[in-house]
Design a protein around this motif. Structure first.
Motif, mmCIF file in Angstrom:
data_model
loop_
_atom_site.group_PDB
_atom_site.id
_atom_site.type_symbol
_atom_site.label_atom_id
_atom_site.label_comp_id
_atom_site.label_asym_id
_atom_site.label_seq_id
_atom_site.Cartn_x
_atom_site.Cartn_y
_atom_site.Cartn_z
ATOM 1 N N PRO A 41 61.299 79.464 92.776
ATOM 2 C CA PRO A 41 61.132 78.514 91.803
ATOM 3 C C PRO A 41 62.162 78.667 90.734
ATOM 4 C CG PRO A 41 59.502 80.860 92.367
ATOM 5 C CD PRO A 41 60.527 80.473 93.309
ATOM 6 N N ARG A 64 61.227 82.949 82.470
ATOM 7 C CA ARG A 64 59.705 83.032 82.062
ATOM 8 C C ARG A 64 58.323 82.237 82.428
ATOM 9 N NH1 ARG A 64 59.447 87.628 76.891
ATOM 10 N NH2 ARG A 64 60.330 89.401 78.333
ATOM 11 N N ASP A 65 57.638 82.200 83.251
ATOM 12 C CA ASP A 65 56.402 80.786 82.719
ATOM 13 C C ASP A 65 55.939 81.512 81.601
ATOM 14 O OD1 ASP A 65 54.979 79.089 84.183
ATOM 15 O OD2 ASP A 65 53.976 80.316 85.399
ATOM 16 N N ARG A 66 55.490 80.161 80.460
ATOM 17 C CA ARG A 66 55.357 80.333 80.130
ATOM 18 C C ARG A 66 54.035 78.931 79.669
ATOM 19 N NH1 ARG A 66 59.883 81.528 75.935
ATOM 20 N NH2 ARG A 66 59.751 84.156 75.992
ATOM 21 N N THR A 67 53.474 78.467 80.822
ATOM 22 C CA THR A 67 53.054 77.171 80.985
ATOM 23 C C THR A 67 51.376 77.665 80.290
ATOM 24 O OG1 THR A 67 53.784 76.458 83.153
ATOM 25 C CG2 THR A 67 51.525 75.516 82.525
ATOM 26 N N SER A 95 53.741 72.996 77.349
ATOM 27 C CA SER A 95 53.242 73.326 78.404
ATOM 28 C C SER A 95 53.311 72.680 79.591
ATOM 29 C CB SER A 95 51.677 72.959 78.472
ATOM 30 O OG SER A 95 50.756 73.791 79.418
ATOM 31 N N ASP A 119 57.134 73.226 81.528
ATOM 32 C CA ASP A 119 57.010 74.222 82.350
ATOM 33 C C ASP A 119 56.000 74.031 83.612
ATOM 34 O OD1 ASP A 119 58.547 75.516 80.464
ATOM 35 O OD2 ASP A 119 57.591 77.343 79.421
ATOM 36 N N ARG A 155 58.295 72.467 85.803
ATOM 37 C CA ARG A 155 59.974 73.482 86.615
ATOM 38 C C ARG A 155 59.025 75.021 87.352
ATOM 39 N NH1 ARG A 155 62.178 75.962 81.396
ATOM 40 N NH2 ARG A 155 63.375 74.132 81.110
ATOM 41 N N PHE A 156 57.670 75.354 86.493
ATOM 42 C CA PHE A 156 57.421 76.468 87.709
ATOM 43 C C PHE A 156 56.100 75.969 89.013
ATOM 44 C CE2 PHE A 156 59.143 78.010 84.013
ATOM 45 C CZ PHE A 156 59.747 79.241 84.479
ATOM 46 N N LYS A 215 53.213 74.542 89.181
ATOM 47 C CA LYS A 215 51.763 74.791 88.373
ATOM 48 C C LYS A 215 51.039 73.847 87.602
ATOM 49 C CE LYS A 215 52.059 79.790 86.665
ATOM 50 N NZ LYS A 215 51.538 80.577 85.783
#
Length: 89
Positions: free
Chosen positions: A12, A16-19, A45, A48, A51-52, A54
């Motif tokens: 990943p 920071r994951d701020r989804t 959202s 992100d 990007r991660f 999710k």
């Protein structure tokens, strides 16, 4: 018969994951006060989430609620009773 294993998934992205944060903020602001902020937070959202790796569901909900808020506000304002509270009718 001896096929090699597929390569491992990429790690990943750093940061920071701020989804979930952007999705929840977008839904709340899209429903309660400002549709434009709901759309912006929904976009953040979704960005992100991609990007991660999710689910972008919260982002799409935030965008939908922001658009509904903008359309409903325009209809209420066009009818002319935007600032008249219900109990004064």
């Amino acid at each position: 018969m001896n096929a090699p294993y597929p390569p491992p998934p990429p790690p990943p992205a750093a940061g920071r994951d701020r989804t979930t944060l952007w999705g929840v903020l977008g839904i709340i602001t899209g429903l309660l006060c400002c549709g434009i902020l709901g759309i912006v937070f929904g976009y953040l959202s979704i960005r992100d989430a991609k990007r991660f790796g999710k689910s972008p569901l919260l982002g799409w909900l935030a965008i939908a609620f922001g658009v509904i808020n903008i359309v409903a506000s325009a209809i209420i304002q066009a009818r002319g009773n935007y600032y008249t509270p219900y109990w004064y009718r």
